[in-house]
Design an enzyme around this catalytic site. Structure first.
Site, PDB file in Angstrom:
ATOM      1  N   ARG A 175       0.851  -1.198   0.000  1.00 43.40           N
ATOM      2  CA  ARG A 175       0.000   0.000   0.000  1.00 43.40           C
ATOM      3  C   ARG A 175       0.884   1.246   0.000  1.00 43.40           C
ATOM      4  O   ARG A 175       1.853   1.327   0.762  1.00 43.40           O
ATOM      5  CB  ARG A 175      -0.872   0.077   1.251  1.00 43.40           C
ATOM      6  CG  ARG A 175      -1.880  -1.045   1.403  1.00 43.40           C
ATOM      7  CD  ARG A 175      -2.575  -0.925   2.756  1.00 43.40           C
ATOM      8  NE  ARG A 175      -3.251  -2.142   3.135  1.00 43.40           N
ATOM      9  CZ  ARG A 175      -3.476  -2.502   4.408  1.00 43.40           C
ATOM     10  NH1 ARG A 175      -3.061  -1.719   5.403  1.00 43.40           N
ATOM     11  NH2 ARG A 175      -4.108  -3.623   4.676  1.00 43.40           N
ATOM     12  N   HIS A 199      -2.836 -11.342   9.000  1.00 42.43           N
ATOM     13  CA  HIS A 199      -1.802 -10.451   8.487  1.00 42.43           C
ATOM     14  C   HIS A 199      -0.447 -11.124   8.724  1.00 42.43           C
ATOM     15  O   HIS A 199      -0.137 -11.524   9.833  1.00 42.43           O
ATOM     16  CB  HIS A 199      -1.898  -9.108   9.226  1.00 42.43           C
ATOM     17  CG  HIS A 199      -0.694  -8.218   9.079  1.00 42.43           C
ATOM     18  ND1 HIS A 199      -0.673  -7.132   8.244  1.00 42.43           N
ATOM     19  CD2 HIS A 199       0.529  -8.266   9.669  1.00 42.43           C
ATOM     20  CE1 HIS A 199       0.522  -6.538   8.324  1.00 42.43           C
ATOM     21  NE2 HIS A 199       1.266  -7.200   9.185  1.00 42.43           N
ATOM     22  N   ASP A 253     -11.046 -10.694  10.807  1.00 40.03           N
ATOM     23  CA  ASP A 253     -11.502 -11.093   9.471  1.00 40.03           C
ATOM     24  C   ASP A 253     -10.365 -11.338   8.479  1.00 40.03           C
ATOM     25  O   ASP A 253     -10.587 -11.446   7.274  1.00 40.03           O
ATOM     26  CB  ASP A 253     -12.477 -10.058   8.899  1.00 40.03           C
ATOM     27  CG  ASP A 253     -11.833  -8.684   8.752  1.00 40.03           C
ATOM     28  OD1 ASP A 253     -10.682  -8.508   9.208  1.00 40.03           O
ATOM     29  OD2 ASP A 253     -12.496  -7.786   8.190  1.00 40.03           O
ATOM     30  N   HIS A 254      -9.136 -11.408   8.975  1.00 40.71           N
ATOM     31  CA  HIS A 254      -8.020 -11.774   8.090  1.00 40.71           C
ATOM     32  C   HIS A 254      -6.804 -12.139   8.922  1.00 40.71           C
ATOM     33  O   HIS A 254      -6.749 -11.875  10.119  1.00 40.71           O
ATOM     34  CB  HIS A 254      -7.677 -10.628   7.127  1.00 40.71           C
ATOM     35  CG  HIS A 254      -7.093  -9.405   7.779  1.00 40.71           C
ATOM     36  ND1 HIS A 254      -7.850  -8.477   8.450  1.00 40.71           N
ATOM     37  CD2 HIS A 254      -5.812  -8.964   7.861  1.00 40.71           C
ATOM     38  CE1 HIS A 254      -7.068  -7.506   8.911  1.00 40.71           C
ATOM     39  NE2 HIS A 254      -5.816  -7.775   8.568  1.00 40.71           N
ATOM     40  N   TYR A 282      -6.740 -10.369  17.883  1.00 40.12           N
ATOM     41  CA  TYR A 282      -5.928  -9.151  17.883  1.00 40.12           C
ATOM     42  C   TYR A 282      -6.801  -8.059  17.265  1.00 40.12           C
ATOM     43  O   TYR A 282      -7.514  -8.326  16.298  1.00 40.12           O
ATOM     44  CB  TYR A 282      -4.647  -9.353  17.055  1.00 40.12           C
ATOM     45  CG  TYR A 282      -3.723  -8.155  17.095  1.00 40.12           C
ATOM     46  CD1 TYR A 282      -2.911  -7.918  18.203  1.00 40.12           C
ATOM     47  CD2 TYR A 282      -3.701  -7.235  16.045  1.00 40.12           C
ATOM     48  CE1 TYR A 282      -2.094  -6.806  18.261  1.00 40.12           C
ATOM     49  CE2 TYR A 282      -2.880  -6.117  16.090  1.00 40.12           C
ATOM     50  CZ  TYR A 282      -2.079  -5.904  17.209  1.00 40.12           C
ATOM     51  OH  TYR A 282      -1.277  -4.791  17.265  1.00 40.12           O
ATOM     52  N   HIS A 301       2.608  -2.925   5.351  1.00 45.06           N
ATOM     53  CA  HIS A 301       2.060  -2.853   3.986  1.00 45.06           C
ATOM     54  C   HIS A 301       2.748  -1.735   3.201  1.00 45.06           C
ATOM     55  O   HIS A 301       2.846  -1.801   1.981  1.00 45.06           O
ATOM     56  CB  HIS A 301       0.542  -2.624   4.028  1.00 45.06           C
ATOM     57  CG  HIS A 301      -0.218  -3.823   4.512  1.00 45.06           C
ATOM     58  ND1 HIS A 301      -0.512  -4.895   3.693  1.00 45.06           N
ATOM     59  CD2 HIS A 301      -0.720  -4.136   5.735  1.00 45.06           C
ATOM     60  CE1 HIS A 301      -1.173  -5.811   4.395  1.00 45.06           C
ATOM     61  NE2 HIS A 301      -1.311  -5.383   5.631  1.00 45.06           N
ATOM     62  N   HIS A 334      -8.319  -7.674  13.527  1.00 43.48           N
ATOM     63  CA  HIS A 334      -7.821  -8.800  12.737  1.00 43.48           C
ATOM     64  C   HIS A 334      -8.688 -10.053  12.868  1.00 43.48           C
ATOM     65  O   HIS A 334      -8.200 -11.175  12.697  1.00 43.48           O
ATOM     66  CB  HIS A 334      -6.353  -9.108  13.084  1.00 43.48           C
ATOM     67  CG  HIS A 334      -5.401  -8.095  12.527  1.00 43.48           C
ATOM     68  ND1 HIS A 334      -5.307  -6.821  13.015  1.00 43.48           N
ATOM     69  CD2 HIS A 334      -4.526  -8.158  11.484  1.00 43.48           C
ATOM     70  CE1 HIS A 334      -4.402  -6.140  12.319  1.00 43.48           C
ATOM     71  NE2 HIS A 334      -3.914  -6.933  11.390  1.00 43.48           N
ATOM     72  N   ASP A 389      -2.335  -9.614   3.660  1.00 45.53           N
ATOM     73  CA  ASP A 389      -3.534  -9.956   4.428  1.00 45.53           C
ATOM     74  C   ASP A 389      -4.226 -11.114   3.726  1.00 45.53           C
ATOM     75  O   ASP A 389      -4.574 -11.020   2.549  1.00 45.53           O
ATOM     76  CB  ASP A 389      -4.485  -8.757   4.506  1.00 45.53           C
ATOM     77  CG  ASP A 389      -3.939  -7.659   5.404  1.00 45.53           C
ATOM     78  OD1 ASP A 389      -2.985  -7.925   6.160  1.00 45.53           O
ATOM     79  OD2 ASP A 389      -4.490  -6.537   5.348  1.00 45.53           O
TER      80      ASP A 389
HETATM   81 ZN   LIG Z   1      -2.161  -6.354   7.185  1.00 47.05          ZN
END
Ligand SMILES: [Zn+2]
Length: 245
Positions: free
Chosen positions: A170, A229, A226-227, A221, A186, A224, A193
């Protein structure tokens, strides 16, 4: 009746044999030339860019909690990573990188050096230039390549089922737009992710500990649930309390 069944079985056997030959044919090492070709066998004590290129490909095999240095020096850690890579793919596991090991790597990589199941486009849904992050575009892209090889190792360890990257590199503006932390990895290109896939978040998070990720964040955490990292910075930070991590 019996003869007909036998004839069907014979036809099927021929079909299977033909497909196997076809599969072997497509895994030709020649396709790897567009990316990188090793011109010598490598073993402990070797140094050079060819060692560093090998280290990138086996960076997903450092062992539990490890991170392989990409320093172009074939030391004990590189030998151990090569051994684990060989074990993962059923090769003679001697820790020396020869033709069989390189052939497997060629079969696993695309012409742009990314592993077959991941792409630069998947690791960068922000912009096409890799610019605007915390490091140069070239560094961000190189970091993403290493992360992809780690993800390929993780994916293989979990049965070669699809592993989906929902966010990778990103720029500062892309990171702000999704509410990412101001010091997010990122911005460096080495974070990914991951979706739950068919493996499930906790299976992915737990297995990731074996594949060179110093940063693993998941369910329990903050932000987090829903994914998963994963990233590769210097200091280990693992937290996914719901998964017991
Ligand atoms: Zn991430």
């Amino acid at each position: 009746m019996d003869r007909r069944i036998r004839r069907v079985i014979a036809a099927l056997s021929l079909l299977i044999a033909t497909s196997v030959v076809g599969v072997v044919g497509t895994a030709s090492p020649a396709s790897a030339d567009a990316c990188y070709t090793w011109s010598r066998a490598l073993s402990q004590g070797a140094t050079g860019e060819d060692v560093r290129q090998l280290q990138i490909r086996v960076s997903g095999y450092p062992g539990y909690g490890g991170v392989l240095a990409l320093d172009g020096s074939y030391g004990p850690a590189t030998k151990a990573a090569v051994t684990r890579f060989q074990q993962a793919y059923g090769l003679t596991a001697d820790g020396n990188a020869g033709p069989a090991t390189f052939s497997k790597i060629y079969a696993l990589q695309d012409d742009d050096c990314t592993p077959v199941n991941f792409s630069y486009a998947e690791l960068n849904r922000c912009n096409s230039t890799w610019s605007g992050g915390a490091v140069s575009a070239a560094t961000a892209k190189a970091n993403a390549l290493v992360t992809m090889w780690k993800l390929q190792a993780l994916r293989h360890a979990l049965g070669d089922r699809p592993l989906v990257v929902n966010s990778g590199f990103r720029s500062t503006s892309c990171n702000s737009a999704v509410g990412g932390a101001s010091n997010s990895r990122h911005l460096y290109g080495d974070a990914a992710d991951l979706g739950a896939g068919t493996q499930g978040f906790c299976t992915i998070a737990k297995q990731a500990r074996n594949h060179g990720f110093n940063q693993i964040l998941g369910p329990g955490y903050p932000d987090h649930d829903d994914h998963i990292h994963v990233a590769n910075p210097g200091t280990r930070f693992w937290s996914a309390p719901t998964c017991g991590i």
